[in-house]
Structure formats: C-alpha cells, structure tokens
Design a protein around this motif. Structure first.
Motif, mmCIF file in Angstrom:
data_model
loop_
_atom_site.group_PDB
_atom_site.id
_atom_site.type_symbol
_atom_site.label_atom_id
_atom_site.label_comp_id
_atom_site.label_asym_id
_atom_site.label_seq_id
_atom_site.Cartn_x
_atom_site.Cartn_y
_atom_site.Cartn_z
ATOM 1 N N SER A 1 -61.073 29.264 41.788
ATOM 2 C CA SER A 1 -61.849 30.283 41.086
ATOM 3 C C SER A 1 -61.233 30.362 39.699
ATOM 4 O O SER A 1 -60.176 29.755 39.455
ATOM 5 C CB SER A 1 -61.777 31.636 41.812
ATOM 6 O OG SER A 1 -60.614 32.350 41.441
ATOM 7 N N THR B 1 -59.420 32.437 38.473
ATOM 8 C CA THR B 1 -58.094 33.077 38.450
ATOM 9 C C THR B 1 -57.241 32.762 39.674
ATOM 10 O O THR B 1 -56.221 33.412 39.894
ATOM 11 C CB THR B 1 -58.248 34.610 38.343
ATOM 12 O OG1 THR B 1 -59.053 35.088 39.423
ATOM 13 C CG2 THR B 1 -58.873 35.012 37.020
ATOM 14 N N VAL B 2 -57.610 31.757 40.474
ATOM 15 C CA VAL B 2 -56.817 31.384 41.650
ATOM 16 C C VAL B 2 -56.545 29.888 41.606
ATOM 17 O O VAL B 2 -57.476 29.081 41.509
ATOM 18 C CB VAL B 2 -57.527 31.752 42.967
ATOM 19 C CG1 VAL B 2 -56.708 31.272 44.172
ATOM 20 C CG2 VAL B 2 -57.749 33.264 43.053
ATOM 21 N N SER C 1 -42.465 34.687 39.086
ATOM 22 C CA SER C 1 -43.628 34.220 38.339
ATOM 23 C C SER C 1 -43.303 33.938 36.873
ATOM 24 O O SER C 1 -43.965 33.099 36.237
ATOM 25 C CB SER C 1 -44.763 35.241 38.433
ATOM 26 O OG SER C 1 -44.360 36.496 37.916
ATOM 27 N N PRO D 1 -48.467 33.294 35.696
ATOM 28 C CA PRO D 1 -49.292 33.836 36.784
ATOM 29 C C PRO D 1 -48.888 35.261 37.149
ATOM 30 O O PRO D 1 -47.725 35.646 36.994
ATOM 31 C CB PRO D 1 -49.023 32.869 37.940
ATOM 32 C CG PRO D 1 -47.691 32.271 37.636
ATOM 33 C CD PRO D 1 -47.606 32.181 36.149
ATOM 34 N N LYS D 2 -49.855 36.000 37.629
ATOM 35 C CA LYS D 2 -49.585 37.373 38.071
ATOM 36 C C LYS D 2 -48.759 37.368 39.355
ATOM 37 O O LYS D 2 -47.818 38.160 39.507
ATOM 38 C CB LYS D 2 -50.907 38.118 38.293
ATOM 39 C CG LYS D 2 -50.731 39.569 38.704
ATOM 40 C CD LYS D 2 -52.064 40.314 38.657
ATOM 41 C CE LYS D 2 -53.052 39.750 39.670
ATOM 42 N NZ LYS D 2 -54.292 40.566 39.726
ATOM 43 N N THR D 3 -49.085 36.465 40.263
ATOM 44 C CA THR D 3 -48.337 36.342 41.514
ATOM 45 C C THR D 3 -48.166 34.869 41.881
ATOM 46 O O THR D 3 -49.000 34.028 41.540
ATOM 47 C CB THR D 3 -49.033 37.050 42.690
ATOM 48 O OG1 THR D 3 -50.311 36.439 42.924
ATOM 49 C CG2 THR D 3 -49.215 38.537 42.413
ATOM 50 N N VAL E 1 -50.195 29.419 46.380
ATOM 51 C CA VAL E 1 -51.285 29.995 45.593
ATOM 52 C C VAL E 1 -50.702 30.734 44.390
ATOM 53 O O VAL E 1 -49.742 31.501 44.526
ATOM 54 C CB VAL E 1 -52.116 30.981 46.436
ATOM 55 C CG1 VAL E 1 -53.137 31.700 45.559
ATOM 56 C CG2 VAL E 1 -52.812 30.261 47.569
ATOM 57 N N THR F 1 -52.034 33.367 41.441
ATOM 58 C CA THR F 1 -53.149 34.181 40.950
ATOM 59 C C THR F 1 -52.889 34.542 39.493
ATOM 60 O O THR F 1 -51.753 34.856 39.105
ATOM 61 C CB THR F 1 -53.332 35.455 41.789
ATOM 62 O OG1 THR F 1 -52.118 36.220 41.788
ATOM 63 C CG2 THR F 1 -53.695 35.113 43.230
ATOM 64 N N THR G 1 -55.507 36.025 48.525
ATOM 65 C CA THR G 1 -56.326 36.013 47.314
ATOM 66 C C THR G 1 -57.447 37.040 47.476
ATOM 67 O O THR G 1 -57.719 37.507 48.586
ATOM 68 C CB THR G 1 -56.962 34.628 47.062
ATOM 69 O OG1 THR G 1 -58.024 34.416 48.015
ATOM 70 C CG2 THR G 1 -55.926 33.511 47.184
#
Length: 354
Positions: free
Chosen positions: A59, A61-62, A81, A116-118, A136, A138, A283
């Motif tokens: 996606s 953002t993923v 991160s 990345p946020k996470t 993953v 995000t 996610t």
C-alpha cells in the motif's frame, strides 16, 4: 545436511565487501521504474556500515521486507525505526563516489527517503533457523520520492511450486561486489522452481515447509544478489503479483568461497499464505486490500519442457494452496530439463552426498 548461507535475505553491507565478488553478479535487464513502482530500497544504519535491502510497497504506506534486513542479529528483535530509511531514490547519489562508502541516513532523508513510523519483525523469526523471515515497515505518509502513485503490489496467496515454473526476481542488485555498483534502475531476471527433493537436499527443512519456495537461475551469472529479494509473477490480466521475499541464498557446504554467482546457488523465498492473518494484525489493511484475485499461468522457464502450464486464481482456497505448494514431493531429483545452472546444482549439491 548443513548449508552455507551466502546471501541472507535482501541484504548487502556498505563498506564490508563480505562477498568479495570479482565479476558482475548479475547479467540482467533493467526496467523502467514505473514497471515495478512498488519496489523500494531500504537503508539500515550500522556502526560502521549500511545495509541496503529491497522492499515492496503493498500500500502507499506499508512495506514488506525480510526480517533479516531490519532485525538485530543477536536478539532477532526489530531495530529502532530511526536506524532505518525507506525510499525509491537512486543510490548513486548517496554514495559519495567512493566504493564501500557508508550511506548516511541524513543524506537519504534529504532526497526523499523517510524514517518508518514502525518496524515490526515476525515473532517467529530466527536468524539461525531462517524461519519466518518477514517484516513490515509502516510509513507515516507515502514516499516523497515515489516513482508512481500506483505503488501497491498484490500478494499471490498460492504461488505454484511446480518444477521449472518461471518467476521473475527484481531488485537494486549489486553488480560488481561493492556498494558503489548498485544499479540506479530496477533489474530483473528469470528464476525456475527447483524440485522438492533437490532443494531439500540443500536445505532439509524445505521438505515440510509450506511458506517457502526454492528457485535457481535459468541463465548462468544471473542469480539474485545483494540488494535483491522480490519474487514476482505477471498475471493473465497483466497485473503484477508478489510471490515471495528472499529468505536466503544457499549452497551445499562443500562448495568453497561461495558467492551469489556460484552455479550451485539456490534461492529460498518466503511466501505469504501463512502470514496473511498476521499482516492484518500488524497493519491497518484488510486481506482484500493486499491479496491478488488475478489468475496466473505458470509456464516453464526451460525451453522444450513439455510440462503443462499451471493456470490458477490466487483467490483459491487455503487447502488448494497447501496442495499446490507440496505438489512436487514425489519428485525423485532435479529435472533433467533444467538449463545449465541447475545441472550444475545437481552435480555440486547432490553429488557431494555420495
């Protein structure tokens, strides 16, 4: 049976020269960025070096990648991160013009990469057992340097494991054995599925795995290498499906000074059928957001192979998926119809057993 891991996950290390390649690792075709708009480069900051990995946007953002890329090598837990940057910008502009130079994340952020946020590593990941090698990332927002607004690739729920079935590997491959030689273009090459028995002789756990696919290069010198790691297939409707993420490249342990260019190298990819529920947990996506419903026709990668193509829909049942992944368990050995690289695998890997 022990194996020698020669290129785990999608990773290279800037400044390490670990593989010591003396010839081009790839003989592959460059493709336009828009053809694989979901492919990202992932930079991981180390004390004296920088990892360069391939990732896939499912996606805007993923991002999916290997756990090895973003996990601590001792604890197997996710790195902070702020040690990771994701983007699609050209690597050459970040290298300072010198082979083996360390990439500074601040320089990457200045040209559109993002922190990345996470960062989430699968809880079952084990770097020694090479298990559950999936992670993953995000993002807080879509990439500023994205090559296209259409960046989400769909996952193939049940990729075919039929011997000789053709797939395409893509990534930012290192081509000359140092960080300065990464391609600015996404590169692709063809891989063919190996027989269950041959691959299990190289990596014994493969016999019973339902989340792995074993392949080898059709053309000599065109194997996946550092900075690669995404396995794709073009569907009958011309959409692209993501079949797997590179887990490791391995060869039987009697092969000396192993390189990703070795004719005995076999590629093991993590497939996604067992991880769909986990992906929905970590996610904001639903399964229908990232699983392909297209049909895929699995023709042979080997000229003259008389096997029939395996055309199927990725929306088939999980039970059918398990049957397909294990469809090659009766194979007595490597297919004689493989091109030269796989014939060499049979000689180097199976011949060493006797």
């Amino acid at each position: 049976m022990k194996l020698s891991t020669i290129a785990l996950a999608t990773v290279a290390t800037a400044g390490s020269g670990a593989l010591g390649l003396e010839k081009p690792a790839v003989d592959r075709a460059a493709v336009t960025a828009s053809a694989y708009s979901f492919v990202t480069s992932i930079l991981v900051d180390g004390a004296s070096s920088t990892k360069v990995c391939a990732g896939a946007l499912i996606s805007p953002t993923v991002v999916l990648t290997s756990a090895y890329c973003v996990a601590d090598p001792v604890s197997n837990k996710a790195l902070a991160s702020n040690r990771v940057a994701v983007g699609q910008g050209k690597l050459s502009g970040l290298l300072g013009g010198s082979a083996g130079s360390k990439i500074e994340l601040t320089d990457a952020l200045a040209v559109g990469y993002t922190i990345p946020k996470t960062v989430t590593v699968h809880p079952g990941y084990n770097s020694i057992a090479n298990s559950d090698n999936i992670a993953v990332l995000t993002l807080a927002q879509p990439l500023a340097n994205a090559t296209s607004t259409n960046v989400g690739v769909k996952l193939i729920k049940k990729p075919s494991a039929t011997t000789n079935a053709a797939y395409i590997a893509v990534g930012w491959s290192e081509t000359m054995g140092d960080i300065s030689s990464y391609s600015d273009d996404v590169l692709q090459n063809t891989l063919a599925v190996g027989s269950k028995s041959m691959c299990s002789d190289i990596w014994a756990p493969y016999t019973n795995l339902t989340n792995s696919l074993c392949l080898a290069p059709v053309k000599e010198g065109s194997n996946v290498c550092d900075g690669d790691g995404l396995l794709v297939k073009v569907a009958t409707d011309s959409s692209i499906g993501l079949a797997g993420i590179l887990n490791m490249v391995a060869t039987e342990d009697d092969v000396p000074t192993s390189k990703c260019t070795d004719s005995g190298a076999v590629d093991f990819f993590t497939t996604f059928g067992n991880y769909l529920a986990w992906l929905t947990q970590v996610t904001p996506l639903k399964e229908t957001d990232f699983v392909s419903t297209a049909s895929f026709s699995y023709d042979s990668a080997v000229s003259g192979d008389e096997q029939s193509s395996d055309s199927e829909s990725s929306s088939s049942s999980e039970e059918d998926s398990m049957d397909d992944v294990e469809s090659d368990t009766s194979a007595a050995g490597p297919s004689l119809k493989f091109a030269m690289p796989l014939a060499a695998i049979a000689s180097a890997a199976l011949g060493a057993l006797f």
